[in-house]
Write an enzyme that holds these catalytic residues in place. Structure first.
Site, PDB file in Angstrom:
ATOM      1  N   ASP A  24      17.651 -38.048  62.335  1.00 34.65           N
ATOM      2  CA  ASP A  24      16.110 -37.494  62.401  1.00 34.65           C
ATOM      3  C   ASP A  24      15.137 -37.954  62.815  1.00 34.65           C
ATOM      4  O   ASP A  24      13.730 -38.195  61.914  1.00 34.65           O
ATOM      5  CB  ASP A  24      16.330 -37.542  60.737  1.00 34.65           C
ATOM      6  CG  ASP A  24      16.246 -39.487  60.911  1.00 34.65           C
ATOM      7  OD1 ASP A  24      16.976 -39.882  61.272  1.00 34.65           O
ATOM      8  OD2 ASP A  24      15.846 -39.923  59.800  1.00 34.65           O
ATOM      9  N   LYS A 135      17.422 -38.762  52.899  1.00 35.25           N
ATOM     10  CA  LYS A 135      17.004 -40.373  53.265  1.00 35.25           C
ATOM     11  C   LYS A 135      15.358 -40.625  53.386  1.00 35.25           C
ATOM     12  O   LYS A 135      14.144 -39.328  53.898  1.00 35.25           O
ATOM     13  CB  LYS A 135      17.218 -40.524  54.852  1.00 35.25           C
ATOM     14  CG  LYS A 135      17.535 -41.660  55.319  1.00 35.25           C
ATOM     15  CD  LYS A 135      17.125 -41.693  57.621  1.00 35.25           C
ATOM     16  CE  LYS A 135      15.639 -42.592  57.422  1.00 35.25           C
ATOM     17  NZ  LYS A 135      15.800 -42.413  59.065  1.00 35.25           N
ATOM     18  N   GLU A 178      16.911 -46.503  51.761  1.00 38.78           N
ATOM     19  CA  GLU A 178      16.779 -47.198  52.769  1.00 38.78           C
ATOM     20  C   GLU A 178      15.845 -48.492  53.149  1.00 38.78           C
ATOM     21  O   GLU A 178      14.310 -47.787  53.079  1.00 38.78           O
ATOM     22  CB  GLU A 178      16.625 -46.507  54.229  1.00 38.78           C
ATOM     23  CG  GLU A 178      17.146 -47.619  55.260  1.00 38.78           C
ATOM     24  CD  GLU A 178      16.371 -46.612  56.790  1.00 38.78           C
ATOM     25  OE1 GLU A 178      16.433 -44.732  56.437  1.00 38.78           O
ATOM     26  OE2 GLU A 178      16.589 -46.895  57.917  1.00 38.78           O
ATOM     27  N   GLU A 180      14.585 -51.165  54.809  1.00 41.34           N
ATOM     28  CA  GLU A 180      14.836 -51.733  56.102  1.00 41.34           C
ATOM     29  C   GLU A 180      13.699 -52.790  56.410  1.00 41.34           C
ATOM     30  O   GLU A 180      13.231 -53.177  56.517  1.00 41.34           O
ATOM     31  CB  GLU A 180      14.757 -51.064  57.315  1.00 41.34           C
ATOM     32  CG  GLU A 180      14.608 -51.277  59.018  1.00 41.34           C
ATOM     33  CD  GLU A 180      14.834 -50.693  60.361  1.00 41.34           C
ATOM     34  OE1 GLU A 180      14.512 -49.383  60.330  1.00 41.34           O
ATOM     35  OE2 GLU A 180      15.066 -51.434  60.974  1.00 41.34           O
ATOM     36  N   LYS A 220      21.365 -47.801  52.765  1.00 40.25           N
ATOM     37  CA  LYS A 220      21.262 -47.477  54.612  1.00 40.25           C
ATOM     38  C   LYS A 220      20.266 -49.054  54.316  1.00 40.25           C
ATOM     39  O   LYS A 220      18.613 -48.757  54.822  1.00 40.25           O
ATOM     40  CB  LYS A 220      20.231 -46.778  54.392  1.00 40.25           C
ATOM     41  CG  LYS A 220      20.289 -46.274  56.131  1.00 40.25           C
ATOM     42  CD  LYS A 220      20.400 -45.416  56.951  1.00 40.25           C
ATOM     43  CE  LYS A 220      19.886 -45.283  58.463  1.00 40.25           C
ATOM     44  NZ  LYS A 220      20.137 -43.977  58.994  1.00 40.25           N
ATOM     45  N   GLY A 264      18.294 -51.186  66.225  1.00 36.59           N
ATOM     46  CA  GLY A 264      16.858 -51.617  67.599  1.00 36.59           C
ATOM     47  C   GLY A 264      18.064 -52.811  67.835  1.00 36.59           C
ATOM     48  O   GLY A 264      18.512 -52.885  69.448  1.00 36.59           O
ATOM     49  N   SER A 291      25.190 -45.572  60.232  1.00 38.97           N
ATOM     50  CA  SER A 291      24.120 -44.821  60.080  1.00 38.97           C
ATOM     51  C   SER A 291      23.609 -44.819  61.173  1.00 38.97           C
ATOM     52  O   SER A 291      22.434 -45.154  60.451  1.00 38.97           O
ATOM     53  CB  SER A 291      23.696 -44.143  58.489  1.00 38.97           C
ATOM     54  OG  SER A 291      21.969 -43.116  58.384  1.00 38.97           O
ATOM     55  N   GLY A 293      20.999 -44.010  64.368  1.00 36.35           N
ATOM     56  CA  GLY A 293      20.093 -43.675  65.012  1.00 36.35           C
ATOM     57  C   GLY A 293      20.170 -44.406  66.478  1.00 36.35           C
ATOM     58  O   GLY A 293      21.132 -43.863  68.072  1.00 36.35           O
ATOM     59  N   TYR A 350      10.300 -44.272  63.251  1.00 32.84           N
ATOM     60  CA  TYR A 350      11.307 -43.944  62.874  1.00 32.84           C
ATOM     61  C   TYR A 350      10.804 -42.012  62.433  1.00 32.84           C
ATOM     62  O   TYR A 350       9.926 -41.675  62.118  1.00 32.84           O
ATOM     63  CB  TYR A 350      12.376 -43.299  61.809  1.00 32.84           C
ATOM     64  CG  TYR A 350      13.514 -42.896  62.731  1.00 32.84           C
ATOM     65  CD1 TYR A 350      14.416 -41.908  62.342  1.00 32.84           C
ATOM     66  CD2 TYR A 350      14.489 -43.896  63.433  1.00 32.84           C
ATOM     67  CE1 TYR A 350      15.409 -41.910  62.368  1.00 32.84           C
ATOM     68  CE2 TYR A 350      15.202 -43.927  63.839  1.00 32.84           C
ATOM     69  CZ  TYR A 350      16.069 -42.961  63.775  1.00 32.84           C
ATOM     70  OH  TYR A 350      17.077 -42.091  63.787  1.00 32.84           O
TER      71      TYR A 350
HETATM   72  P1  13P Z   1      18.248 -46.912  63.868  1.00 28.34           P
HETATM   73  O1  13P Z   1      19.993 -47.136  63.797  1.00 28.34           O
HETATM   74  O2  13P Z   1      17.489 -46.440  65.687  1.00 28.34           O
HETATM   75  O3  13P Z   1      17.527 -48.263  62.996  1.00 28.34           O
HETATM   76  O4  13P Z   1      18.189 -45.979  62.784  1.00 28.34           O
HETATM   77  C1  13P Z   1      18.901 -45.097  61.901  1.00 28.34           C
HETATM   78  C2  13P Z   1      17.591 -44.957  61.006  1.00 28.34           C
HETATM   79  O5  13P Z   1      17.758 -43.601  60.440  1.00 28.34           O
HETATM   80  C3  13P Z   1      16.110 -45.673  60.658  1.00 28.34           C
HETATM   81  O6  13P Z   1      15.494 -44.745  59.500  1.00 28.34           O
END
Ligand code: 13P
Length: 350
Positions: A24, A135, A178, A180, A220, A264, A291, A293, A350
């Site tokens: 995404d 998300k 999420e 993070e 997440k 990362g 999940s 990226g 992102y």
């Molecule tokens: P990463 O796995 O690259 O951290 O990204 C996942 C994601 O959807 C971040 O919002």
């Protein structure tokens, strides 16, 4: 109104042995990814790349959901074939990033995520287009000297996540929540555990206060680990222990699935970490899967290089990474860390 369907979506995404491919990236972010392989960020290249991912043969053995960006969800070829059609054909759930990125909260140190204003209308549009989950990424940063994340940032981001989740549920989309906590910094794993526990407890407090059906949501989170500049050697068992301990103190048992971000970490590190978490003998009433990226796409992009003749080999790389993480989600991954490069970027957007 959508409760039965939401529960079905959750159970599909949490199918054993599977996880989510986060594809995404916004148009700006995919441009950064493409520049690493010297590829222009055109619509044709974005289409070709996402098509490569979605057409990957047998990917449905390991992937239960794919998060898309709006352009991808609504895109189709000139003959009207939708870009997401291969996913729908393989019964892979289609998700959509609904946040509009972050803006400074009061200065550059901390942020709050944008996108609530149009969210109700957008959710209706995305559901109509076939999306069944969403998300929203909130970003928190650890800086011990500045006492970050601040209570203000934790509160604002928790309330925003709860409003987002509530709106998604009203429109038939399972919200992936999420929060993070970035791995930027030199903090210890113990400090990350303290912050993660505090953040998650605030997030669930707000979700409950907003009367969100927790059993219709997914989480997440980051894994609990030391900052990327911390000199301590990584101890995977410690990571698993602190991660699960933090979850036990904060996540309701009715929350069905944790779908970790890779944040990362290198591709191999992300698999090893997930594997250790699943191997840990502890009370873990949630599905614990991925999940990812960057950790599912970095080598795929390098193998593809934007060339048609490399599509097959790039898809083989994707399948291998997806299989590694599927095994890790069952505690059965046996790969070793072979010096895979870190995918960390400071203040990642992102
Ligand atoms: P990463 O796995 O690259 O951290 O990204 C996942 C994601 O959807 C971040 O919002």
């Amino acid at each position: 109104m959508y409760r039965t369907e939401l529960l079905h979506t959750v159970s599909q995404i949490c199918s054993s042995e599977k996880g989510i491919l986060a594809a995404d990236e916004s148009t700006g972010t995919i441009g950064k990814r493409f520049s690493s392989i010297d590829l222009e960020n055109t619509h044709a290249n974005r289409f070709a790349y996402r098509n490569l991912l979605f057409q990957c043969e047998n990917i449905e053995q390991y992937i239960s959901g794919v998060i898309t960006y709006e352009e991808t969800l609504l895109d189709s070829t000139s003959d009207g074939t939708r870009l997401i059609q291969p996913l729908l054909d393989k019964k892979i759930m289609v998700g959509i990033k609904v946040d509009k990125g972050v803006k400074p909260l009061y200065n550059e140190d901390e942020t709050v995520t944008q996108g609530l204003d149009d969210l109700d209308d957008n959710c209706k549009k995305y559901y109509e287009a076939g999306a069944r989950f969403a998300k929203w990424r909130a970003v928190l940063k650890i800086d011990k000297d500045k006492c970050l994340p601040s209570d203000l940032s934790i509160h604002e981001n928790s309330v925003t996540l709860a409003r987002y989740a509530s709106i998604c549920i009203q429109n038939g989309l399972v919200p992936i929540v999420e929060p993070e906590i970035l791995m930027d910094g030199d903090h210890s794993i113990e400090y990350c555990a303290k912050v993660t526990t505090h953040v998650l407890s605030n997030v669930y407090h707000e979700l409950l206060r907003h009367k969100v059906d927790i059993d219709c949501t997914l989480l997440k989170p980051n894994m609990v680990r030391q900052g990327v500049s911390c000199k301590d050697p990584i101890d995977w068992q410690k990571l698993a222990h602190f991660t699960i301990q933090s979850f036990q103190q904060t996540i309701p048992v009715s929350m069905p699935g944790v779908v970790f971000l890779s944040g990362g970490m290198s591709e191999t590190d992300a698999s090893i970490a997930l594997n250790e978490i699943n191997k840990l003998k502890a009370y873990k009433p949630w599905r614990l899967t991925f999940s990812y990226g960057r950790a599912l796409q970095s080598s795929v992009l390098s193998a593809w290089k934007g060339k048609e003749e490399n599509v097959k080999s790039a898809q083989e790389v994707l399948l291998q990474l997806a299989q590694n993480n599927s095994l890790a989600s069952q505690g059965k991954f046996v790969g070793k860390n072979e010096g895979c490069k870190s995918l960390h970027e400071e203040n990642y957007v992102y």
